[in-house]
Structure formats: C-alpha cells, structure tokens
Enzyme design. Structure first.
Site, mmCIF file in Angstrom:
data_model
loop_
_atom_site.group_PDB
_atom_site.id
_atom_site.type_symbol
_atom_site.label_atom_id
_atom_site.label_comp_id
_atom_site.label_asym_id
_atom_site.label_seq_id
_atom_site.Cartn_x
_atom_site.Cartn_y
_atom_site.Cartn_z
ATOM 1 C CG HIS A 92 -5.412 -6.028 -0.327
ATOM 2 N ND1 HIS A 92 -6.661 -5.930 0.241
ATOM 3 C CD2 HIS A 92 -5.521 -6.945 -1.326
ATOM 4 C CE1 HIS A 92 -7.482 -6.764 -0.389
ATOM 5 N NE2 HIS A 92 -6.811 -7.383 -1.351
ATOM 6 N NE ARG A 95 -7.070 -12.177 5.429
ATOM 7 C CZ ARG A 95 -7.659 -10.987 5.438
ATOM 8 N NH1 ARG A 95 -7.480 -10.143 4.424
ATOM 9 N NH2 ARG A 95 -8.430 -10.623 6.428
ATOM 10 C CE LYS A 118 -4.077 -2.069 2.219
ATOM 11 N NZ LYS A 118 -5.068 -1.932 3.316
HETATM 12 P P1 GDP Z 1 -8.106 -6.493 5.826
HETATM 13 O O1 GDP Z 1 -8.724 -7.676 5.114
HETATM 14 O O2 GDP Z 1 -7.305 -6.887 7.034
HETATM 15 O O3 GDP Z 1 -7.322 -5.600 4.892
HETATM 16 O O4 GDP Z 1 -9.302 -5.616 6.424
HETATM 17 P P2 GDP Z 1 -10.774 -5.253 5.872
HETATM 18 O O5 GDP Z 1 -11.125 -6.075 4.670
HETATM 19 O O6 GDP Z 1 -11.694 -5.289 7.049
HETATM 20 O O7 GDP Z 1 -10.647 -3.727 5.443
HETATM 21 C C1 GDP Z 1 -10.024 -3.359 4.231
HETATM 22 C C2 GDP Z 1 -9.120 -2.182 4.482
HETATM 23 O O8 GDP Z 1 -9.923 -1.073 4.887
HETATM 24 C C3 GDP Z 1 -8.117 -2.355 5.635
HETATM 25 O O9 GDP Z 1 -6.962 -3.057 5.279
HETATM 26 C C4 GDP Z 1 -7.828 -0.917 6.003
HETATM 27 O O10 GDP Z 1 -6.899 -0.320 5.099
HETATM 28 C C5 GDP Z 1 -9.194 -0.266 5.808
HETATM 29 N N1 GDP Z 1 -9.929 -0.214 7.074
HETATM 30 C C6 GDP Z 1 -10.565 -1.236 7.733
HETATM 31 N N2 GDP Z 1 -11.128 -0.800 8.869
HETATM 32 C C7 GDP Z 1 -10.839 0.528 8.950
HETATM 33 C C8 GDP Z 1 -11.156 1.554 9.906
HETATM 34 O O11 GDP Z 1 -11.801 1.330 10.933
HETATM 35 N N3 GDP Z 1 -10.676 2.808 9.619
HETATM 36 C C9 GDP Z 1 -9.954 3.101 8.493
HETATM 37 N N4 GDP Z 1 -9.534 4.353 8.276
HETATM 38 N N5 GDP Z 1 -9.657 2.166 7.577
HETATM 39 C C10 GDP Z 1 -10.084 0.894 7.793
#
Ligand code: GDP
Length: 155
Positions: free
Chosen positions: A133, A103, A27
C-alpha cells in the site's frame, strides 16, 4: 559578502526542505510469502529513508477504519478481511517527492497491468492481494501515518 557554505551543506538543506513523508504497508500476502526483506530493499534502493516501521496485526474493524474511504465499494469486505488476515509491516518513508515516487515504484493496483520492474509486478498476484500500500496524497498520508504511529515514533 557572500557566505559560501559548501556544496554538500547546500544539498543537505535542499533535501530537508523538499523532503516529503508517505505511508506504506507491506500487505499480508507479501509477508506470508517471505517478500518483506526484498520489498524493503527495493524501497531503500529507490532512495527512501525508512523513518518508522513495525510489525502489526490488525482486526477487521481496524482495517475498516483505515480504508474508510472505500466503505461501500464492492471489494470493501474482501479488502478488510484480507488486510486483517495476517501480520503486516506499516511504515513511514521519506524522500523528495515521496508520495508520487512510491506510487510509481509500487505499480498499478492490478499487478497484471503493472509496469515491469515495479513491486506489484514482481511480488503481487491479484488486484486484491497486491503486496503493498502507498498513500495517494498528502492528506491521506497524514491520516494514515497517524492511524499507525504516535508522534514519538516519528523522530
Ligand atoms: P491502490 O491505491 O493502488 O492501493 O488502489 P485503491 O486505492 O483503488 O484500492 C485500495 C486497495 O483495495 C487496493 O490496493 C486493493 O488491495 C483493493 N482493491 C482495489 N480494487 C479491488 C478490486 O477490484 N477487487 C479487490 N478484491 N480488491 C481491490
């Protein structure tokens, strides 16, 4: 008659049958801070083959398309703004159990909660700007690979 092909041929075939592809992005925060090579070393060190990689800059609309499943979440505008804020390195990775293993190597979404030794623990600073990601399932991996790469880039 039993045809013995030798141990290494057996393991090569097993690897080919069991290998799985996943999609990852280094990222903008990690690229800006100069962590690209260190993160790639972590990934290769964990046994992933880098099948395809490129440097890209995406628009906010392209980030919205990529993260369409998150449309409507409160962090969606911030997330898509961030993902279009600078260069990224999208890539396709391959190994046995690639999706789950990546992951695990990435660590929890929030780096403060990520396990010691994970990429997010080492290189990320916030839940939004979290360095890497990784696809969360086979269907999402297929969609995400196709979003960034053409078939000819995946040989
Ligand atoms: P991942 O699978 O661990 O990447 O997490 P998710 O699929 O839940 O969310 C996708 C991406 O959204 C995350 O990697 C973060 O960059 C962003 N994100 C998730 N939750 C939050 C939050 O509460 N605040 C902010 N600013 N970004 C978030």
């Amino acid at each position: 008659m039993v045809l013995y092909t030798g141990g290494s041929a057996f393991f090569a075939l097993r690897r080919e049958i069991l290998s799985q592809r996943t999609f990852s992005i280094i990222k903008p925060d990690a690229v800006r801070k100069g962590h690209t090579a260190a993160i790639l070393a972590e990934i290769e060190g964990a046994g992933f083959k880098i099948v395809a990689i490129k440097r890209a800059s995406i628009s906010k609309a392209q980030a919205e398309g990529f993260y369409a499943v998150h449309a409507g979440r409160p962090f969606f505008p911030e997330l898509t703004e961030f993902m279009s804020s600078g260069p990224i390195f999208p890539m396709v990775l391959e190994k046995e159990n690639a999706i789950a293993d990546l992951r695990k190597l990435m660590g929890a979404t929030d780096p403060a909660k990520a396990e010691e030794g994970t990429i997010r623990k080492k290189y990320a600073e916030s839940i939004g700007e979290n360095a890497i990601h990784g696809s969360d399932a086979e269907e999402t991996a297929a969609f995400e690979i196709g979003y960034f790469f053409a078939g000819l880039e995946l040989k």
